[in-house]
Design a protein around this motif. Structure first.
Motif, PDB file in Angstrom:
ATOM      1  N   TRP A 164       0.816  -1.208   0.000  1.00  0.00           N
ATOM      2  CA  TRP A 164       0.000   0.000   0.000  1.00  0.00           C
ATOM      3  C   TRP A 164       0.857   1.269   0.000  1.00  0.00           C
ATOM      4  O   TRP A 164       1.936   1.297   0.572  1.00  0.00           O
ATOM      5  CB  TRP A 164      -0.889   0.060   1.240  1.00  0.00           C
ATOM      6  CG  TRP A 164      -1.788  -1.099   1.474  1.00  0.00           C
ATOM      7  CD1 TRP A 164      -1.609  -2.116   2.364  1.00  0.00           C
ATOM      8  CD2 TRP A 164      -3.026  -1.370   0.815  1.00  0.00           C
ATOM      9  NE1 TRP A 164      -2.645  -2.999   2.309  1.00  0.00           N
ATOM     10  CE2 TRP A 164      -3.536  -2.567   1.368  1.00  0.00           C
ATOM     11  CE3 TRP A 164      -3.754  -0.715  -0.185  1.00  0.00           C
ATOM     12  CZ2 TRP A 164      -4.742  -3.133   0.953  1.00  0.00           C
ATOM     13  CZ3 TRP A 164      -4.954  -1.270  -0.595  1.00  0.00           C
ATOM     14  CH2 TRP A 164      -5.436  -2.459  -0.036  1.00  0.00           C
ATOM     15  N   ALA A 165       0.309   2.305  -0.609  1.00  0.00           N
ATOM     16  CA  ALA A 165       0.789   3.663  -0.379  1.00  0.00           C
ATOM     17  C   ALA A 165      -0.212   4.280   0.595  1.00  0.00           C
ATOM     18  O   ALA A 165      -1.374   4.487   0.247  1.00  0.00           O
ATOM     19  CB  ALA A 165       0.831   4.450  -1.679  1.00  0.00           C
ATOM     20  N   ARG A 173      -5.468  12.523  -2.497  1.00  0.00           N
ATOM     21  CA  ARG A 173      -5.613  11.230  -3.150  1.00  0.00           C
ATOM     22  C   ARG A 173      -6.381  10.237  -2.287  1.00  0.00           C
ATOM     23  O   ARG A 173      -6.698   9.133  -2.757  1.00  0.00           O
ATOM     24  CB  ARG A 173      -4.245  10.635  -3.434  1.00  0.00           C
ATOM     25  CG  ARG A 173      -3.538  11.321  -4.582  1.00  0.00           C
ATOM     26  CD  ARG A 173      -3.301  10.312  -5.669  1.00  0.00           C
ATOM     27  NE  ARG A 173      -2.715  10.926  -6.843  1.00  0.00           N
ATOM     28  CZ  ARG A 173      -3.052  10.613  -8.064  1.00  0.00           C
ATOM     29  NH1 ARG A 173      -4.031   9.737  -8.258  1.00  0.00           N
ATOM     30  NH2 ARG A 173      -2.463  11.155  -9.092  1.00  0.00           N
ATOM     31  N   ALA A 174      -6.685  10.581  -1.071  1.00  0.00           N
ATOM     32  CA  ALA A 174      -7.277   9.621  -0.142  1.00  0.00           C
ATOM     33  C   ALA A 174      -8.531   8.936  -0.683  1.00  0.00           C
ATOM     34  O   ALA A 174      -8.687   7.722  -0.508  1.00  0.00           O
ATOM     35  CB  ALA A 174      -7.571  10.303   1.187  1.00  0.00           C
ATOM     36  N   PRO A 175      -9.439   9.639  -1.343  1.00  0.00           N
ATOM     37  CA  PRO A 175     -10.641   8.938  -1.819  1.00  0.00           C
ATOM     38  C   PRO A 175     -10.401   8.103  -3.075  1.00  0.00           C
ATOM     39  O   PRO A 175     -11.286   7.385  -3.524  1.00  0.00           O
ATOM     40  CB  PRO A 175     -11.623  10.080  -2.123  1.00  0.00           C
ATOM     41  CG  PRO A 175     -11.017  11.312  -1.533  1.00  0.00           C
ATOM     42  CD  PRO A 175      -9.544  11.084  -1.550  1.00  0.00           C
ATOM     43  N   GLY A 176      -9.218   8.182  -3.670  1.00  0.00           N
ATOM     44  CA  GLY A 176      -9.006   7.589  -4.983  1.00  0.00           C
ATOM     45  C   GLY A 176      -8.914   6.086  -5.017  1.00  0.00           C
ATOM     46  O   GLY A 176      -9.283   5.459  -6.012  1.00  0.00           O
ATOM     47  N   GLY A 177      -8.384   5.457  -3.948  1.00  0.00           N
ATOM     48  CA  GLY A 177      -8.291   4.013  -3.924  1.00  0.00           C
ATOM     49  C   GLY A 177      -7.016   3.451  -4.520  1.00  0.00           C
ATOM     50  O   GLY A 177      -6.524   2.428  -4.073  1.00  0.00           O
ATOM     51  N   THR A 178      -6.469   4.078  -5.552  1.00  0.00           N
ATOM     52  CA  THR A 178      -5.238   3.602  -6.175  1.00  0.00           C
ATOM     53  C   THR A 178      -4.336   4.781  -6.502  1.00  0.00           C
ATOM     54  O   THR A 178      -4.783   5.935  -6.557  1.00  0.00           O
ATOM     55  CB  THR A 178      -5.527   2.827  -7.479  1.00  0.00           C
ATOM     56  OG1 THR A 178      -6.136   3.711  -8.427  1.00  0.00           O
ATOM     57  CG2 THR A 178      -6.441   1.637  -7.227  1.00  0.00           C
ATOM     58  N   ILE A 179      -3.064   4.469  -6.750  1.00  0.00           N
ATOM     59  CA  ILE A 179      -2.121   5.484  -7.212  1.00  0.00           C
ATOM     60  C   ILE A 179      -1.093   4.788  -8.089  1.00  0.00           C
ATOM     61  O   ILE A 179      -0.616   3.693  -7.766  1.00  0.00           O
ATOM     62  CB  ILE A 179      -1.434   6.205  -6.033  1.00  0.00           C
ATOM     63  CG1 ILE A 179      -0.532   7.332  -6.539  1.00  0.00           C
ATOM     64  CG2 ILE A 179      -0.658   5.240  -5.166  1.00  0.00           C
ATOM     65  CD1 ILE A 179       0.005   8.234  -5.423  1.00  0.00           C
ATOM     66  N   GLY A 180      -0.782   5.385  -9.228  1.00  0.00           N
ATOM     67  CA  GLY A 180       0.188   4.818 -10.139  1.00  0.00           C
ATOM     68  C   GLY A 180       1.611   5.144  -9.718  1.00  0.00           C
ATOM     69  O   GLY A 180       1.860   6.090  -8.958  1.00  0.00           O
ATOM     70  N   VAL A 237       5.018   3.609   2.194  1.00  0.00           N
ATOM     71  CA  VAL A 237       4.820   2.474   1.283  1.00  0.00           C
ATOM     72  C   VAL A 237       5.174   1.207   2.052  1.00  0.00           C
ATOM     73  O   VAL A 237       6.352   0.909   2.267  1.00  0.00           O
ATOM     74  CB  VAL A 237       5.681   2.604   0.019  1.00  0.00           C
ATOM     75  CG1 VAL A 237       5.417   1.435  -0.931  1.00  0.00           C
ATOM     76  CG2 VAL A 237       5.382   3.926  -0.686  1.00  0.00           C
ATOM     77  N   VAL A 238       4.153   0.470   2.482  1.00  0.00           N
ATOM     78  CA  VAL A 238       4.331  -0.693   3.341  1.00  0.00           C
ATOM     79  C   VAL A 238       3.292  -1.747   2.994  1.00  0.00           C
ATOM     80  O   VAL A 238       2.291  -1.470   2.321  1.00  0.00           O
ATOM     81  CB  VAL A 238       4.199  -0.312   4.840  1.00  0.00           C
ATOM     82  CG1 VAL A 238       5.312   0.624   5.269  1.00  0.00           C
ATOM     83  CG2 VAL A 238       2.832   0.310   5.116  1.00  0.00           C
ATOM     84  N   SER A 239       3.508  -2.959   3.503  1.00  0.00           N
ATOM     85  CA  SER A 239       2.521  -4.027   3.342  1.00  0.00           C
ATOM     86  C   SER A 239       1.680  -4.204   4.599  1.00  0.00           C
ATOM     87  O   SER A 239       0.761  -5.019   4.606  1.00  0.00           O
ATOM     88  CB  SER A 239       3.227  -5.349   2.999  1.00  0.00           C
ATOM     89  OG  SER A 239       4.123  -5.718   4.032  1.00  0.00           O
ATOM     90  N   ASP A 240       1.975  -3.445   5.641  1.00  0.00           N
ATOM     91  CA  ASP A 240       1.244  -3.560   6.905  1.00  0.00           C
ATOM     92  C   ASP A 240      -0.171  -3.003   6.785  1.00  0.00           C
ATOM     93  O   ASP A 240      -0.447  -2.155   5.933  1.00  0.00           O
ATOM     94  CB  ASP A 240       1.985  -2.802   8.010  1.00  0.00           C
ATOM     95  CG  ASP A 240       3.279  -3.479   8.399  1.00  0.00           C
ATOM     96  OD1 ASP A 240       4.025  -3.871   7.484  1.00  0.00           O
ATOM     97  OD2 ASP A 240       3.553  -3.601   9.601  1.00  0.00           O
ATOM     98  N   ASP A 241      -1.039  -3.465   7.676  1.00  0.00           N
ATOM     99  CA  ASP A 241      -2.376  -2.889   7.745  1.00  0.00           C
ATOM    100  C   ASP A 241      -2.274  -1.413   8.118  1.00  0.00           C
ATOM    101  O   ASP A 241      -1.362  -1.010   8.860  1.00  0.00           O
ATOM    102  CB  ASP A 241      -3.209  -3.615   8.800  1.00  0.00           C
ATOM    103  CG  ASP A 241      -3.494  -5.061   8.427  1.00  0.00           C
ATOM    104  OD1 ASP A 241      -3.266  -5.425   7.261  1.00  0.00           O
ATOM    105  OD2 ASP A 241      -3.936  -5.830   9.305  1.00  0.00           O
ATOM    106  N   PRO A 242      -3.201  -0.578   7.626  1.00  0.00           N
ATOM    107  CA  PRO A 242      -3.149   0.860   7.949  1.00  0.00           C
ATOM    108  C   PRO A 242      -3.270   1.112   9.449  1.00  0.00           C
ATOM    109  O   PRO A 242      -3.987   0.408  10.163  1.00  0.00           O
ATOM    110  CB  PRO A 242      -4.355   1.423   7.196  1.00  0.00           C
ATOM    111  CG  PRO A 242      -4.629   0.441   6.112  1.00  0.00           C
ATOM    112  CD  PRO A 242      -4.284  -0.901   6.683  1.00  0.00           C
ATOM    113  N   ARG A 243      -2.543   2.114   9.927  1.00  0.00           N
ATOM    114  CA  ARG A 243      -2.609   2.561  11.311  1.00  0.00           C
ATOM    115  C   ARG A 243      -2.654   4.080  11.336  1.00  0.00           C
ATOM    116  O   ARG A 243      -2.428   4.720  10.318  1.00  0.00           O
ATOM    117  CB  ARG A 243      -1.396   2.069  12.112  1.00  0.00           C
ATOM    118  CG  ARG A 243      -1.328   0.570  12.296  1.00  0.00           C
ATOM    119  CD  ARG A 243      -0.124   0.162  13.132  1.00  0.00           C
ATOM    120  NE  ARG A 243      -0.083  -1.283  13.348  1.00  0.00           N
ATOM    121  CZ  ARG A 243       0.463  -2.149  12.499  1.00  0.00           C
ATOM    122  NH1 ARG A 243       1.028  -1.700  11.383  1.00  0.00           N
ATOM    123  NH2 ARG A 243       0.439  -3.438  12.748  1.00  0.00           N
TER     124      ARG A 243
END
Length: 306
Positions: A164-165, A173-180, A237-243
């Motif tokens: 995730w980013a 960008r928060a509502p966007g769901g994705t980022i290139g 940029v991590v694979s952890d769950d959001p905190r």
């Protein structure tokens, strides 16, 4: 010099009982027998362990120094006996796990909370950066790794997790769901150091796309990266769950593969395989069927125990 464990046990029992009379009763021997055994130990060691005052025994200075050594040796002997019993029965009392920090907090620790009382006691260590082989050779029973294990190991694909980013809720960008990637590299980035698999995957993708980072801060811990992102220092940029109320943006094509690996000759290989299956099932329960590895995504094989 040979070391008689029975004599060591007589020695420690005598010290704990406070007198030879009490110790003899607890050890189910006569006091003369116990006294002879203690003198035999002193002769074998070449040390005077007790000062004798009639029926009373008092530790000498040498005896006080030797006592913790004797206790430690007896404890190790007991551990060896338990281990031998476990090996003979195919049972596993303790489960030594080698795990990367990127999966410890969000995957493994919650899974450990689901273990049953009859399951082996988990002991967790940091995964050796050299991979599954090195971790297993250093004493781990089960290694959780982000790369396909060598084919001579028994293994099982566990999950495919997104990278995730993560941004603050007020980020545009928060509502966007994705980022290139092209948009991502233009942002200040909070990245794990290069020995972490999520960072390696991101670097490979950025290089393959012919891009480069504009501004980065290296972090040795995913939670630190997330905390800095929450403080407005950049995108984690991590694979952890959001905190910290961070919002995750998907990075298309960037996914972290997890595998369980163990030695197929392990005396409890069947138990390890069952635990790996349960961990894979837990990942699906926690994150949904989208994390199930597809057959085309891995060439890992499972070898039966000898």
């Amino acid at each position: 010099m040979s070391m008689n464990l029975r004599l060591l046990r007589y020695f420690t029992e005598t010290v704990d009982a406070g007198s030879a009379t009490k110790a003899a009763t607890q050890l189910h021997v006569t006091q003369p027998v116990l006294s002879r055994q203690l003198r035999q130990l002193e002769q074998d060691l070449g040390l005077a362990l007790f000062e004798r005052q009639g029926h009373r025994l008092r530790l000498t200075q040498a005896g006080e120094q030797f006592l913790p050594l004797a206790r430690n040796l007896l404890r190790q002997a007991d551990e060896v006996r338990r281990a031998a019993s476990s090996i003979a029965s195919g049972h596993l009392d303790q489960l030594h796990l080698a795990v990367p920090t990127t999966t410890l907090n969000d995957v493994l620790a919650p899974f450990l909370a689901t273990l049953h009382p009859h399951d082996p006691v988990p002991i967790v260590r940091q995964l050796d950066p050299r991979g599954a082989d090195a971790a297993l050779h250093s004493g781990a029973d089960l290694a959780i790794v982000p790369r396909p294990p060598a084919r001579h190991l028994a293994s099982r694909p566990l999950a495919v997790l997104p990278i995730w980013a993560q941004v603050r809720p007020d980020d545009q960008r928060a509502p966007g769901g994705t980022i290139g990637l092209a948009d991502l590299v233009e942002r200040p980035l909070l990245l794990l150091t290069e020995d972490f698999r999520p960072r390696q995957l991101l670097d490979e993708a950025v290089h393959a796309a012919g891009l480069s980072y504009r501004e980065t801060i290296d972090c040795t811990n995913a939670r630190v990266a997330q905390a800095l992102a929450a403080a407005g220092r950049g995108v984690a940029v991590v694979s952890d769950d959001p905190r910290f109320d961070l919002v995750p943006l998907a990075l298309p094509g960037l996914r972290l593969h997890l595998y369980a690996a163990w030695d197929p000759r392990h005396h409890a290989a069947t138990t390890l395989a069952e635990l790996a299956d349960r961990l894979a099932g837990f990942c699906v329960e926690r994150y949904g069927p989208g994390v199930i590895p597809q057959p085309t995504e891995t060439v890992v094989t499972t070898t039966s125990a000898h």
